[in-house]
Design an enzyme around this catalytic site. Structure first.
Site, PDB file in Angstrom:
ATOM      1  N   GLU A 292       0.946  -1.222  -0.367  1.00 51.04           N
ATOM      2  CA  GLU A 292      -0.067  -0.297  -0.345  1.00 51.04           C
ATOM      3  C   GLU A 292       1.149   0.918  -0.177  1.00 51.04           C
ATOM      4  OE1 GLU A 292      -3.254   0.924  -0.275  1.00 51.04           O
ATOM      5  OE2 GLU A 292      -3.496  -1.073  -0.791  1.00 51.04           O
TER       6      GLU A 292
ATOM      7  N   CYS B  99     -13.311   1.357 -14.083  1.00 53.62           N
ATOM      8  CA  CYS B  99     -13.578   2.980 -14.265  1.00 53.62           C
ATOM      9  C   CYS B  99     -12.615   4.277 -13.881  1.00 53.62           C
ATOM     10  CB  CYS B  99     -14.836   2.838 -12.600  1.00 53.62           C
ATOM     11  SG  CYS B  99     -15.238   4.749 -12.315  1.00 53.62           S
TER      12      CYS B  99
ATOM     13  N   CYS C 114     -18.064   2.107 -19.159  1.00 58.50           N
ATOM     14  CA  CYS C 114     -19.642   1.239 -18.181  1.00 58.50           C
ATOM     15  C   CYS C 114     -19.856   0.045 -18.513  1.00 58.50           C
ATOM     16  CB  CYS C 114     -20.156   2.246 -18.695  1.00 58.50           C
ATOM     17  SG  CYS C 114     -19.569   3.956 -18.488  1.00 58.50           S
TER      18      CYS C 114
ATOM     19  N   CYS D 103     -19.487  -2.340 -17.010  1.00 56.95           N
ATOM     20  CA  CYS D 103     -19.373  -2.073 -15.170  1.00 56.95           C
ATOM     21  C   CYS D 103     -20.631  -2.960 -14.191  1.00 56.95           C
ATOM     22  CB  CYS D 103     -19.097  -0.723 -15.324  1.00 56.95           C
ATOM     23  SG  CYS D 103     -19.270  -0.514 -13.066  1.00 56.95           S
TER      24      CYS D 103
ATOM     25  N   CYS E 247     -25.128   4.101 -11.781  1.00 61.78           N
ATOM     26  CA  CYS E 247     -24.310   5.235 -11.624  1.00 61.78           C
ATOM     27  C   CYS E 247     -25.035   6.301 -11.901  1.00 61.78           C
ATOM     28  CB  CYS E 247     -23.159   5.030 -12.496  1.00 61.78           C
ATOM     29  SG  CYS E 247     -21.973   5.546 -12.434  1.00 61.78           S
TER      30      CYS E 247
HETATM   31 FE1  SF4 Z   1     -17.094   3.706 -13.621  1.00 60.61          FE
HETATM   32 FE2  SF4 Z   1     -20.346   4.560 -13.416  1.00 60.61          FE
HETATM   33 FE3  SF4 Z   1     -19.263   3.853 -15.922  1.00 60.61          FE
HETATM   34 FE4  SF4 Z   1     -19.409   1.666 -13.552  1.00 60.61          FE
HETATM   35  S1  SF4 Z   1     -20.883   2.594 -14.918  1.00 60.61           S
HETATM   36  S2  SF4 Z   1     -17.519   2.673 -14.837  1.00 60.61           S
HETATM   37  S3  SF4 Z   1     -18.752   2.933 -11.730  1.00 60.61           S
HETATM   38  S4  SF4 Z   1     -18.113   5.054 -14.572  1.00 60.61           S
END
Ligand code: SF4
Length: 305
Positions: A39, A194, A201, A204, A210
């Site tokens: 980290e 992201c 997206c 995602c 989102c």
């Molecule tokens: Fe990021 Fe929202 Fe796209 Fe997911 S949907 S990658 S959280 S911007």
């Protein structure tokens, strides 16, 4: 909100099971010590850069005791090239404290972890969750990006008001189980999907929740840092070579830029000629040294304390 929070936790963990990173060197034989070292190295530094440094470091210092007992120069030598050397000095200081005050074992307490040099709230959360599998929020750059987009949070994420809001969101999402996997999943979501400029997206797991995606404003978040020009310092560095062709190096003071590193002697910004290098007893006492050349260097500096 409660129901949606649970759904989001669930889809993130399911996505992690299929797509998360599970073979990074610090994920093998995971301990609080290995998580902590990784980290600290990962602050301001890319994973691919960190991997060889982590492997060399762990080979030389496999545990708190070996790190605590090492001379600082050896620790800094293994850090050379990673930058932000205060991180290495704090790592060394903290190892000594853990060795002396906690018998070589990390305290199982978030607040005590945060009292150790170089360990802030997010790093403490990572050690607690990844290293001890106990629920604790983290808020590194990747996670901040995910939350600012998921909730369309305006404001520079490190501004105190925005940061407070983000910590609250991060705490709200914490699951009661699978603490380590959830933390890793959030980091991976930010690092793999992201991403800063081209979030994926389509793949995602939280796309339908989102707000930034719904507003077609994904890259408007997070709000960029307000621009501030870095101070530029001008300084002189001496290249002093003796009859044996040895070059003089000086250890720099522990605080400030390149703190604790060996470097060419720096003699300030007001030299008008190399002869002024004899400005003080330190240089005039190096009787055999011959001033061969001098250089002037301008650099932008961040505060590294
Ligand atoms: Fe990021 Fe929202 Fe796209 Fe997911 S949907 S990658 S959280 S911007």
């Amino acid at each position: 909100m409660q129901l949606q929070t649970k759904k989001i936790q669930k889809v993130i963990l399911e996505w992690f099971d299929k797509n998360g990173r599970k073979n990074l060197p610090w994920q093998k034989a995971r301990t609080p010590y290995r998580v902590w070292v990784s980290e600290i190295m990962l602050q301001q530094t890319q994973v691919t850069t960190v991997i060889p440094y982590f492997e060399r470091f762990i080979k030389k210092f496999p545990d708190v005791k070996s790190l605590a007992n090492a001379p600082e120069d050896e620790v800094l030598e293994l850090w050379a090239g990673l930058g932000y050397y205060a991180r290495a000095r704090n790592l060394h200081k903290t190892a000594k404290i853990i060795q002396q005050e906690y018998k070589g074992t990390f305290p199982n307490d978030l607040l005590l972890l945060q009292e150790l040099p170089g360990i802030g709230r997010s790093t403490a959360g990572a050690i607690f969750s990844l290293g001890m599998n106990q629920p604790a929020a983290i808020l590194d750059g990747n996670v901040k990006r995910v939350f600012t987009r998921l909730h369309a949070i305006d404001g520079y994420p490190n501004a105190s008001k925005t940061l407070k809001q983000l910590w609250q969101i991060a705490e709200d999402y914490l699951p009661n189980e699978r603490a380590a996997d959830y933390t890793q999943a959030m980091m991976d979501l930010g690092a793999l999907l992201c991403t800063p400029t081209q979030p994926n997206c389509k793949s995602c797991p939280v796309q339908k929740y989102c707000l930034a995606h719904a507003q077609d404003k994904t890259t408007d978040y997070p709000t960029p840092k307000p621009t501030k020009s870095l101070p530029v310092r001008s300084s002189h560095f001496l290249i002093l070579v003796n009859n044996q062709q040895e070059i003089l190096l000086e250890k720099r003071p522990p605080a400030g830029i390149w703190g604790g590193l060996w470097s060419l002697p720096e003699c300030g910004s007001n030299l008008s000629s190399p002869h002024e290098a004899k400005r003080d007893a330190e240089f005039s006492s190096i009787s055999k040294n011959v001033l061969k050349t001098w250089c002037r260097k301008n650099y932008a500096c961040e505060i590294d304390s």
